[in-house]
Design a protein around this motif. Structure first.
Motif, mmCIF file in Angstrom:
data_model
loop_
_atom_site.group_PDB
_atom_site.id
_atom_site.type_symbol
_atom_site.label_atom_id
_atom_site.label_comp_id
_atom_site.label_asym_id
_atom_site.label_seq_id
_atom_site.Cartn_x
_atom_site.Cartn_y
_atom_site.Cartn_z
ATOM 1 N N VAL A 1 -4.949 4.413 5.650
ATOM 2 C CA VAL A 1 -5.792 3.281 5.243
ATOM 3 C C VAL A 1 -5.395 2.025 5.997
ATOM 4 O O VAL A 1 -6.247 1.217 6.387
ATOM 5 C CB VAL A 1 -5.708 3.076 3.711
ATOM 6 N N ARG A 2 -4.082 1.825 6.214
ATOM 7 C CA ARG A 2 -3.655 0.656 6.979
ATOM 8 C C ARG A 2 -4.216 0.685 8.403
ATOM 9 O O ARG A 2 -4.495 -0.355 8.984
ATOM 10 C CB ARG A 2 -2.123 0.589 7.021
ATOM 11 N N ALA B 1 0.827 -1.206 0.000
ATOM 12 C CA ALA B 1 0.000 0.000 0.000
ATOM 13 C C ALA B 1 0.863 1.258 0.000
ATOM 14 O O ALA B 1 0.556 2.236 -0.680
ATOM 15 C CB ALA B 1 -0.938 -0.011 1.201
ATOM 16 N N VAL C 1 -10.781 6.439 2.495
ATOM 17 C CA VAL C 1 -11.090 6.726 1.092
ATOM 18 C C VAL C 1 -12.456 7.396 0.984
ATOM 19 O O VAL C 1 -12.647 8.348 0.210
ATOM 20 C CB VAL C 1 -11.047 5.435 0.257
ATOM 21 N N GLN D 1 -5.357 4.916 -3.385
ATOM 22 C CA GLN D 1 -5.914 3.787 -2.636
ATOM 23 C C GLN D 1 -6.863 2.963 -3.490
ATOM 24 O O GLN D 1 -7.020 1.752 -3.272
ATOM 25 C CB GLN D 1 -6.630 4.300 -1.379
ATOM 26 N N GLY E 1 -2.102 8.947 2.873
ATOM 27 C CA GLY E 1 -3.277 8.099 2.729
ATOM 28 C C GLY E 1 -2.999 6.628 2.962
ATOM 29 O O GLY E 1 -3.800 5.929 3.600
ATOM 30 N N ALA E 2 -1.871 6.120 2.451
ATOM 31 C CA ALA E 2 -1.561 4.696 2.604
ATOM 32 C C ALA E 2 -1.461 4.328 4.079
ATOM 33 O O ALA E 2 -1.982 3.293 4.519
ATOM 34 C CB ALA E 2 -0.266 4.360 1.876
ATOM 35 N N SER F 1 -1.740 11.955 -0.600
ATOM 36 C CA SER F 1 -1.540 10.614 -1.176
ATOM 37 C C SER F 1 -0.465 9.859 -0.410
ATOM 38 O O SER F 1 -0.550 8.634 -0.252
ATOM 39 C CB SER F 1 -1.178 10.715 -2.658
ATOM 40 N N GLY G 1 1.090 4.087 -2.800
ATOM 41 C CA GLY G 1 0.867 5.480 -2.442
ATOM 42 C C GLY G 1 1.887 6.398 -3.106
ATOM 43 O O GLY G 1 1.541 7.464 -3.630
ATOM 44 N N LEU H 1 -10.942 1.457 4.661
ATOM 45 C CA LEU H 1 -11.506 2.193 3.531
ATOM 46 C C LEU H 1 -12.329 3.403 3.938
ATOM 47 O O LEU H 1 -12.723 4.200 3.072
ATOM 48 C CB LEU H 1 -12.369 1.250 2.683
#
Length: 452
Positions: free
Chosen positions: A309-310, A113, A317, A359, A305-306, A302, A117, A314
């Motif tokens: 998200v981890r 991820a 997102v 993502q 974001g990774a 961006s 990213g 979601l």
């Protein structure tokens, strides 16, 4: 390089018209020809990487892209520039799928991820650079090159990237003994071409009968190609498009979300350029600089974001989509209130884009097997390009229809409203997938709780 050259021609179009005497049809081919060969060759480019190795195909793709850029920079006529652009698109189709394929094959799921990213941040920077750096190059007129500089700038990049890529990129084991499916590749390219060429040229030509005939003809071409792919797979061959990918629900959902998002993103960049240069009277450099804050916000979010998200899943997102909708809503309401208001709205849009786009790419590839990484990336990139071209054609037609008589601000409101609806579609799709993921995970947690 690929994203830069996709957008920079929009900025250079007036110079091409003046210096190279390119008419409307030639300008359309210079823009749409690149998009056509780029999109049509993506799936084959992904399969070439699966067969010959991602590093090797990437290096040759970069080298060919560099040569095509030089040919474009020294073109003496519109037809020569069109030919160079077609070659650029083919080279980009060989080059780009190998990046995602290498990431998918080399990085374990826990680290993938973050790598994707960075990939998304780079793509966003390339898109914005097409507007900003393109405007700077044209305004500075380095060495008196004029519009030629936007193509020749790729030469030093290519000369650096080729040896570094050959030395640093890992060699990934792929199914190199497989044969290339030429009929399948030709059928897919023909089907995509029958759709993209009319979409790219139809608006400027007034949608003549042949454009509609081509789009209708694409249906039987795709149907015959699909039958061939199924038959080849059934008898143990390796079709250019691995139909097993279409049974991976997360991949299909990711492709659908990316189609909606890219239709919005490409059309938004296109119509905003028209608004800034025609409606607000900005120069190419000034219009390009308006995009810079949006690009900076995209890059920052961006990269963050990774990690988010981890940790949060979601829902990040979805939140990014909400931020984009908020920015588009502000632009929709206040586009006529001056440039500072537009800049504030664009920063929100850029921040939300950075949380969403990279993502979506990662979500689409998360369940794709390493040996399918090349073709999976090729299909994904094809969907991106087709959605971008379709979005520009359809939403651009809405903009031009409303903008007649100097009503560019009203036209931007209409196109922004359509873009807003597309982003809502992305939010709903991601929310649905998140709900499915939670349902799949819950039984496993329940079984774990009662297992000794």
């Amino acid at each position: 390089m690929a994203q830069f050259d996709f957008f920079v021609v929009n900025v250079a179009a007036p110079s091409l018209e003046h210096d190279l005497h390119a008419g409307p049809a030639a300008l359309e081919l210079i823009v749409a020809g690149y998009a056509f060969t780029y999109a049509a060759g993506m799936i084959t480019g992904g399969r070439l990487g699966d067969r010959y190795g991602y590093r090797r195909v990437f290096v040759w793709g970069v080298a060919a892209f560099t040569v095509a850029s030089v040919l474009g920079g020294i073109a003496q006529s519109p037809s020569q520039l069109v030919a160079a652009r077609l070659l650029q698109g083919l080279a980009g189709a060989a080059m780009v799928p190998q990046v995602l394929a290498t990431i998918s094959a080399v990085y374990p799921p826990g680290e993938r991820a973050r790598a994707i990213g960075w990939y998304g941040a780079t793509g966003g920077l390339g898109s914005i650079a097409g507007q900003v750096l393109g405007g700077l190059l044209l305004t500075a007129d380095v060495l008196g090159l004029g519009w030629r500089a936007v193509f020749l700038i790729n030469l030093p990049v290519g000369l650096v990237v080729v040896p570094l890529a050959w030395r640093l990129l890992p060699e990934v084991e792929t199914a190199r003994r497989s044969k290339l499916d030429v009929p399948g590749a030709a059928g897919l390219a023909a089907g995509v071409g029958l759709l993209l060429v009319p979409l790219g040229l139809g608006n400027s030509l007034g949608w003549p009968v042949w454009t509609w005939a081509c789009m209708v003809a694409s249906v039987p071409v795709f149907a015959l190609t699909w039958s061939w792919l199924r038959a080849l797979g059934a008898r143990g061959g390796q079709p250019v498009l691995d139909l097993a990918l279409l049974r991976v629900h997360s991949y299909l959902a990711g492709v659908g979300s990316i189609v909606a998002f890219m239709a919005y993103f490409a059309s938004f960049m296109f119509t905003l350029t028209l608004l800034l240069q025609i409606g607000l009277g900005l120069t190419a450099l000034q219009a390009g600089l308006v995009f810079a804050p949006m690009g900076a916000m995209f890059t920052i979010t961006s990269l963050l974001g990774a990690r988010l998200v981890r940790r949060r899943g979601l829902i990040v997102v979805i939140a990014g989509g909400v931020v984009v909708v908020t920015g588009l809503g502000l632009l929709l309401a206040g586009v006529g209130q001056g440039l500072p208001y537009v800049l504030a709205a664009l920063m929100l849009v850029g921040a939300g884009n950075g949380l969403v786009l990279p993502q979506l790419i990662g979500a689409a590839l998360v369940e794709v097997e390493p040996h399918q990484a090349g073709i999976g990336s090729g299909v994904l990139s094809t969907a991106q390009q087709f959605a971008g071209a379709g979005g520009v054609a359809v939403i651009g037609a809405v903009f031009f229809a409303v903008a007649e008589g100097g009503r560019e601000i009203a036209a931007m409101r209409w196109s922004a409203a359509v873009d807003l609806v597309l982003v809502i579609v992305v939010i709903v799709s991601v929310a649905y997938n998140r709900r499915r993921a939670i349902r799949r995970a819950w039984p496993e947690r329940s079984r774990t709780a009662v297992t000794p």
